[in-house]
Design a protein around this motif. Structure first.
Motif, PDB file in Angstrom:
ATOM      1  N   ILE A 267      61.633 -20.834   6.708  1.00 53.59           N
ATOM      2  CA  ILE A 267      61.096 -20.053   5.598  1.00 53.59           C
ATOM      3  C   ILE A 267      61.563 -20.646   4.274  1.00 53.59           C
ATOM      4  CG2 ILE A 267      61.091 -17.917   6.956  1.00 53.59           C
ATOM      5  CD1 ILE A 267      63.541 -17.060   5.162  1.00 53.59           C
ATOM      6  N   THR A 268      60.884 -20.235   3.210  1.00 57.42           N
ATOM      7  CA  THR A 268      61.332 -20.551   1.855  1.00 57.42           C
ATOM      8  C   THR A 268      61.429 -19.249   1.086  1.00 57.42           C
ATOM      9  OG1 THR A 268      60.251 -22.712   1.896  1.00 57.42           O
ATOM     10  CG2 THR A 268      60.841 -21.823  -0.253  1.00 57.42           C
ATOM     11  N   LEU A 269      62.578 -19.009   0.499  1.00 53.09           N
ATOM     12  CA  LEU A 269      62.788 -17.801  -0.292  1.00 53.09           C
ATOM     13  C   LEU A 269      62.229 -17.985  -1.693  1.00 53.09           C
ATOM     14  CD1 LEU A 269      66.473 -16.991   0.743  1.00 53.09           C
ATOM     15  CD2 LEU A 269      64.431 -15.753   1.458  1.00 53.09           C
ATOM     16  N   SER A 270      61.765 -16.902  -2.266  1.00 48.45           N
ATOM     17  CA  SER A 270      61.210 -16.934  -3.614  1.00 48.45           C
ATOM     18  C   SER A 270      62.287 -17.222  -4.655  1.00 48.45           C
ATOM     19  CB  SER A 270      60.546 -15.585  -3.926  1.00 48.45           C
ATOM     20  OG  SER A 270      60.264 -15.464  -5.301  1.00 48.45           O
ATOM     21  N   ASP A 271      61.876 -17.862  -5.737  1.00 57.76           N
ATOM     22  CA  ASP A 271      62.781 -18.092  -6.868  1.00 57.76           C
ATOM     23  C   ASP A 271      63.280 -16.765  -7.446  1.00 57.76           C
ATOM     24  OD1 ASP A 271      62.250 -20.733  -6.495  1.00 57.76           O
ATOM     25  OD2 ASP A 271      61.127 -21.025  -8.359  1.00 57.76           O
ATOM     26  N   GLU A 272      62.527 -15.688  -7.233  1.00 56.86           N
ATOM     27  CA  GLU A 272      62.897 -14.383  -7.793  1.00 56.86           C
ATOM     28  C   GLU A 272      64.183 -13.828  -7.205  1.00 56.86           C
ATOM     29  OE1 GLU A 272      59.587 -11.471  -8.722  1.00 56.86           O
ATOM     30  OE2 GLU A 272      58.595 -12.702  -7.200  1.00 56.86           O
ATOM     31  N   VAL A 273      64.554 -14.275  -6.001  1.00 59.45           N
ATOM     32  CA  VAL A 273      65.715 -13.678  -5.315  1.00 59.45           C
ATOM     33  C   VAL A 273      66.744 -14.742  -4.933  1.00 59.45           C
ATOM     34  CG1 VAL A 273      64.468 -11.673  -4.454  1.00 59.45           C
ATOM     35  CG2 VAL A 273      64.485 -13.777  -3.104  1.00 59.45           C
ATOM     36  N   THR A 274      66.692 -15.887  -5.608  1.00 57.54           N
ATOM     37  CA  THR A 274      67.651 -16.951  -5.339  1.00 57.54           C
ATOM     38  C   THR A 274      68.246 -17.428  -6.656  1.00 57.54           C
ATOM     39  OG1 THR A 274      65.826 -18.542  -5.370  1.00 57.54           O
ATOM     40  CG2 THR A 274      66.551 -17.774  -3.213  1.00 57.54           C
ATOM     41  N   SER A 275      69.324 -18.182  -6.561  1.00 60.82           N
ATOM     42  CA  SER A 275      69.936 -18.736  -7.764  1.00 60.82           C
ATOM     43  C   SER A 275      70.294 -20.193  -7.509  1.00 60.82           C
ATOM     44  CB  SER A 275      71.185 -17.933  -8.151  1.00 60.82           C
ATOM     45  OG  SER A 275      72.223 -18.198  -7.217  1.00 60.82           O
ATOM     46  N   SER A 342      65.856  -5.954   0.141  1.00 66.82           N
ATOM     47  CA  SER A 342      65.323  -6.555   1.368  1.00 66.82           C
ATOM     48  C   SER A 342      63.799  -6.556   1.346  1.00 66.82           C
ATOM     49  CB  SER A 342      65.835  -5.796   2.596  1.00 66.82           C
ATOM     50  OG  SER A 342      67.239  -5.888   2.692  1.00 66.82           O
ATOM     51  N   THR A 343      63.217  -5.467   0.840  1.00 67.77           N
ATOM     52  CA  THR A 343      61.761  -5.382   0.731  1.00 67.77           C
ATOM     53  C   THR A 343      61.227  -6.441  -0.221  1.00 67.77           C
ATOM     54  OG1 THR A 343      61.885  -2.989   1.142  1.00 67.77           O
ATOM     55  CG2 THR A 343      59.829  -3.840   0.215  1.00 67.77           C
ATOM     56  N   LEU A 344      61.883  -6.592  -1.368  1.00 65.74           N
ATOM     57  CA  LEU A 344      61.474  -7.598  -2.344  1.00 65.74           C
ATOM     58  C   LEU A 344      61.551  -9.002  -1.736  1.00 65.74           C
ATOM     59  CD1 LEU A 344      60.704  -8.338  -5.271  1.00 65.74           C
ATOM     60  CD2 LEU A 344      63.155  -8.382  -5.794  1.00 65.74           C
ATOM     61  N   ILE A 345      62.605  -9.269  -0.991  1.00 66.72           N
ATOM     62  CA  ILE A 345      62.781 -10.581  -0.352  1.00 66.72           C
ATOM     63  C   ILE A 345      61.642 -10.850   0.629  1.00 66.72           C
ATOM     64  CG2 ILE A 345      64.231 -11.875   1.263  1.00 66.72           C
ATOM     65  CD1 ILE A 345      66.648 -10.407  -0.068  1.00 66.72           C
ATOM     66  N   LEU A 346      61.370  -9.869   1.482  1.00 69.24           N
ATOM     67  CA  LEU A 346      60.346 -10.052   2.517  1.00 69.24           C
ATOM     68  C   LEU A 346      58.953 -10.231   1.930  1.00 69.24           C
ATOM     69  CD1 LEU A 346      60.944  -7.657   5.562  1.00 69.24           C
ATOM     70  CD2 LEU A 346      60.897 -10.147   5.548  1.00 69.24           C
ATOM     71  N   GLU A 347      58.681  -9.502   0.890  1.00 69.05           N
ATOM     72  CA  GLU A 347      57.337  -9.547   0.301  1.00 69.05           C
ATOM     73  C   GLU A 347      57.024 -10.894  -0.341  1.00 69.05           C
ATOM     74  OE1 GLU A 347      56.658  -4.802  -0.797  1.00 69.05           O
ATOM     75  OE2 GLU A 347      57.434  -6.190  -2.313  1.00 69.05           O
ATOM     76  N   ASN A 348      58.055 -11.731  -0.534  1.00 68.71           N
ATOM     77  CA  ASN A 348      57.849 -12.978  -1.268  1.00 68.71           C
ATOM     78  C   ASN A 348      58.303 -14.226  -0.515  1.00 68.71           C
ATOM     79  OD1 ASN A 348      56.974 -12.114  -4.184  1.00 68.71           O
ATOM     80  ND2 ASN A 348      58.608 -10.701  -3.634  1.00 68.71           N
ATOM     81  N   ILE A 349      58.476 -14.132   0.811  1.00 68.69           N
ATOM     82  CA  ILE A 349      58.876 -15.328   1.549  1.00 68.69           C
ATOM     83  C   ILE A 349      57.646 -16.115   1.985  1.00 68.69           C
ATOM     84  CG2 ILE A 349      61.045 -14.340   2.389  1.00 68.69           C
ATOM     85  CD1 ILE A 349      59.726 -14.083   5.143  1.00 68.69           C
ATOM     86  N   ASP A 350      57.812 -17.419   2.086  1.00 65.80           N
ATOM     87  CA  ASP A 350      56.806 -18.297   2.669  1.00 65.80           C
ATOM     88  C   ASP A 350      57.317 -18.768   4.024  1.00 65.80           C
ATOM     89  OD1 ASP A 350      54.953 -18.260   0.549  1.00 65.80           O
ATOM     90  OD2 ASP A 350      56.147 -19.726  -0.569  1.00 65.80           O
ATOM     91  N   ILE A 351      56.452 -18.719   5.030  1.00 69.76           N
ATOM     92  CA  ILE A 351      56.839 -19.103   6.382  1.00 69.76           C
ATOM     93  C   ILE A 351      56.257 -20.475   6.700  1.00 69.76           C
ATOM     94  CG2 ILE A 351      56.725 -18.465   8.824  1.00 69.76           C
ATOM     95  CD1 ILE A 351      56.412 -15.536   7.839  1.00 69.76           C
ATOM     96  N   ASN A 352      57.132 -21.382   7.105  1.00 71.04           N
ATOM     97  CA  ASN A 352      56.729 -22.739   7.457  1.00 71.04           C
ATOM     98  C   ASN A 352      56.343 -22.757   8.934  1.00 71.04           C
ATOM     99  OD1 ASN A 352      56.457 -25.474   7.946  1.00 71.04           O
ATOM    100  ND2 ASN A 352      58.302 -26.063   6.811  1.00 71.04           N
ATOM    101  N   CYS A 353      55.088 -22.424   9.216  1.00 71.62           N
ATOM    102  CA  CYS A 353      54.643 -22.248  10.603  1.00 71.62           C
ATOM    103  C   CYS A 353      54.770 -23.527  11.420  1.00 71.62           C
ATOM    104  CB  CYS A 353      53.198 -21.754  10.630  1.00 71.62           C
ATOM    105  SG  CYS A 353      52.955 -20.178   9.792  1.00 71.62           S
ATOM    106  N   SER A 354      54.452 -24.655  10.816  1.00 68.09           N
ATOM    107  CA  SER A 354      54.509 -25.917  11.561  1.00 68.09           C
ATOM    108  C   SER A 354      55.935 -26.279  11.934  1.00 68.09           C
ATOM    109  CB  SER A 354      53.877 -27.044  10.738  1.00 68.09           C
ATOM    110  OG  SER A 354      54.562 -27.212   9.506  1.00 68.09           O
TER     111      SER A 354
END
Length: 459
Positions: A267-275, A342-354
């Motif tokens: 996965i990739t976490l959103s810039d909104e919830v990372t530093s 946790s809701t904010l994090i989940l709503e903005n993750i990208d999943i690397n399916c491959s």
């Protein structure tokens, strides 16, 4: 103004006065204290302790106080009084005069404080219901989009058997459902009014506690005054439920921290919830998840704290109980804030399916399937397990998946292996076979998602 000063000839030492005060904590109960005081004034009216005119003046003044604190929440903290109950009574007397001094007739701070705290807890539990439901919704939305996203499942942090991202989401939905069930059960026990129990033995005034409980919005009234004023089971219970809920969020955080690492890259976490890092420009740190993981320790710590505080207390009220609020407020606030995050994090993750699929394919997660295949060919499971282990070693040595080993090589380990083995070793085949209820098959996952969607408002 002290509520108990008549017995004393000397003033309190300033150090003791500050030490004894709880105003900086229980000021959060002011709305509940005003609400309960209005209900109490109506009980006093029904008992002919107050006249209609007096009750109306008291209620009007209390509503004015409520508007004042809503306008300026820090208003109370400007006072040097002992607690929120003293503040409300003093302000009431300042507005209506001696009539305000009648309000405390038949009431003790012992039943007053636990009533206020129960009312606050009821409101907070409803807020928690909403926050958990929102997080469930985030998990549900991701699961619907990732029914076919295959990834490795883990035991001992080792790739074990293939699952889907949707299946992972559904596991956390089950945890959240249990959190809701526990809160519902606790709410039922919480929804019982202690007001009217006095200091410990009830009140000598003719107070209809059943009607009073209804006025306060409680389902019923407590049955034993001695227990009522000393009961903090509901504090322990909510602290326990919050601790379990935070453990769930901590495990969720740990999973996502691992999935987000470059080593996994699921996965990739959103810039909104990372530093970032102050020295390493390339870094993108999962701070929100790490904070959720660490805050669970503080919530669990309060559970231990309140258990130790209460374990040796005799009946009924003791000043030790003043220590119940700071940790409870913090624990439930923390849990709620972590649910929102946790809701904010989940709503903005990208999943690397491959990448998820690649990791599942390279994990030898189909080894159990090969052992089961050999059992179907007539081998005992223990023998099949041993042979499969040897084949896995060969695949590791050649750096290929099991399904890429040549049939002739497989036959050197067991002559019972035929060309049909390759149909057993595909990830899709493995998932399809896990079709028991609660299993990871696409059919079962879709069925589970349908049930969660159908019963979403049930929890």
């Amino acid at each position: 103004m002290m509520l108990w000063g008549g017995r004393f000839l000397q003033k309190n030492n300033p150090l003791f006065k500050k030490f004894n005060s709880s105003l900086d904590i229980d000021f959060r109960l002011v709305k509940q204290d005003i609400f309960a005081s209005i209900a109490w004034s109506k009980a006093l009216l029904r008992s002919n302790i107050l006249t209609e005119e007096e009750q109306k003046k008291i209620e009007t003044a209390l509503n004015f106080l409520l508007q004042s604190v809503e306008h300026d929440p820090d208003l109370i903290l400007k006072s040097d009084l002992e607690d929120v109950h003293s503040w409300v009574e003093r302000e009431l007397v300042n507005i209506v005069g001696v009539i305000g001094k009648k309000l405390h007739t038949g009431r003790s701070r012992n039943d007053q404080v636990t009533t206020d705290l129960k009312l606050w807890c009821k409101h907070k539990v409803i807020c928690l219901f909403k926050s958990i439901k929102n997080l469930k919704g985030a998990f549900l939305n991701i699961s619907k989009k990732n029914v076919n996203t295959i990834m490795p499942g883990y035991t001992h942090l080792q790739r074990a058997q293939p699952i889907t991202f949707a299946f992972w989401c559904l596991a956390y939905i089950e945890m959240l459902n249990r959190d809701i069930d526990r809160l519902k059960d606790a709410y039922r026990r919480l929804d019982i009014s202690p007001l009217g129990c006095g200091a410990l033995s009830g009140t000598s005034w003719n107070i209809n506690r059943k009607v009073l409980a209804k006025d306060l919005g409680f389902a019923s009234e407590t049955k034993n005054s001695l227990d009522s004023v000393s009961d903090r089971d509901y504090v322990i219970e909510l602290a326990s439920i919050a601790s379990i809920g935070m453990i769930h969020l901590s495990r969720f955080s740990e999973d996502l921290i691992f999935f987000n690492s470059l080593e996994s890259n699921f996965i990739t976490l959103s810039d909104e919830v990372t530093s970032g890092s102050s020295i390493m420009p390339q870094k993108k740190n999962p701070d929100a998840l790490e904070l959720i993981r660490s805050k669970s320790g503080r919530v669990i710590g309060f559970l231990m704290n309140i258990l130790v505080v209460l374990k040796g207390l005799p009946l009924s009220y003791n000043k030790d109980m003043q220590e119940d609020k700071r940790g409870l407020f913090d624990s439930l606030d923390t849990w709620n804030n972590c649910l929102l995050m946790s809701t904010l994090i989940l709503e903005n993750i990208d999943i690397n399916c491959s990448r998820c699929l690649e990791a599942a394919q390279k994990s030898y997660a189909n080894a159990t399937e090969l052992a089961d295949y050999l059992v179907q060919k007539g081998l005992a499971f223990r023998d099949a397990h041993h042979i499969t282990g040897r084949i896995v070693l060969r695949a590791i040595k050649e750096n290929v998946p099991l399904e890429n080993l040549n049939l002739n090589i497989l036959k050197t380990y067991c002559n019972n292996i035929d060309n049909d083995v390759y149909g057993y070793l595909t990830l899709e085949s493995i998932l399809k076979k896990r079709n028991s209820k609660g299993g990871v098959s696409f059919q079962q996952v879709k069925y589970a998602i349908e049930n969660v969607t159908k019963d979403f408002d049930k929890y």
